[in-house]
Design an enzyme around this catalytic site. Structure first.
Site, PDB file in Angstrom:
ATOM      1  CG  HIS A 104      38.351  66.627  96.640  1.00 28.35           C
ATOM      2  ND1 HIS A 104      37.299  66.968  97.453  1.00 28.35           N
ATOM      3  CD2 HIS A 104      37.857  65.723  95.754  1.00 28.35           C
ATOM      4  CE1 HIS A 104      36.229  66.302  97.086  1.00 28.35           C
ATOM      5  NE2 HIS A 104      36.535  65.545  96.054  1.00 28.35           N
ATOM      6  CB  ALA A 132      37.806  56.479  72.550  1.00 27.94           C
ATOM      7  NE  ARG A 170      54.713  63.892  74.341  1.00 25.39           N
ATOM      8  CZ  ARG A 170      54.957  63.552  73.086  1.00 25.39           C
ATOM      9  NH1 ARG A 170      54.969  64.463  72.141  1.00 25.39           N
ATOM     10  NH2 ARG A 170      55.170  62.298  72.753  1.00 25.39           N
TER      11      ARG A 170
END
Length: 190
Positions: A104, A132, A170
């Site tokens: 949005h 996970a 990262r």
């Protein structure tokens, strides 16, 4: 092909009525969950050979999803495919992963915020592994042979062949080949 969960033990004379009811409820829920997974898999846009999807998958707009050969999607994953999601061959998606293609406009308020959406495709390369709980945000491309550590948030494109972790994800090091270890490379130290 949908992964089959082993059936619970059969009722015995020694089983209490409460235990029997719990076992029966578990079987019914398992049957419903496997049916829901088959429902989404049957409606995916493109599905390669030997794709395995474990129970708990939820797909919004499944016609926008393309899975390569031998893809594995573990339990309780969500693919929000307002735009196209492509997952390359031999890629593994860990449990509880979320792949999002819509967002949005943060500048909007009130009802305008609800109605204003941006749709950007997500591409995940071949031989990748998402641990996970990984979240992949709209417009991201993850290069071939990339590993993303558990619980990471991928906010920008990831080049091929690396291991990434964190929120935002990262670079940690280069992914080893053929089981041989490679030294850790810190791109910020150069």
């Amino acid at each position: 092909m949908v992964h089959q969960i082993p059936r619970a033990t059969r009722p015995t004379d020694a089983m209490t009525p409460r235990a029997f009811k719990a076992m029966l409820a578990a079987r019914i829920l398992d049957w419903l969950e496997r049916g829901r997974t088959r429902h989404f898999q049957a409606r995916l846009g493109e599905v390669g050979r030997d794709v395995r999807i474990f129970p708990g998958l939820f797909v919004e707009r499944p016609e926008n999803v393309a899975l390569g050969d031998h893809v594995r999607i573990n339990v309780h994953c969500m693919l929000q495919a307002h735009a196209r999601i492509e997952i390359g061959a031999f890629t593994m998606i860990g449990a509880n992963c979320l792949i999002v293609t819509a967002n949005h406009d943060v500048a909007k308020r009130g009802f305008a915020a609800f109605d204003t959406q941006f749709h950007r495709p997500v591409t995940i390369g071949r031989h990748c592994w998402l641990g996970a709980g990984v979240t992949v945000l709209p417009g991201v491309t993850i290069g071939d042979e990339t590993v993303v550590g558990a619980g990471s948030t991928v906010t920008q494109d990831l080049p091929p062949g690396g291991i990434y972790a964190g929120s935002p994800a990262r670079f940690i090091r280069t992914r080893p080949r053929d089981g041989t270890a490679e030294p850790t490379i810190d791109p910020l130290s150069s």
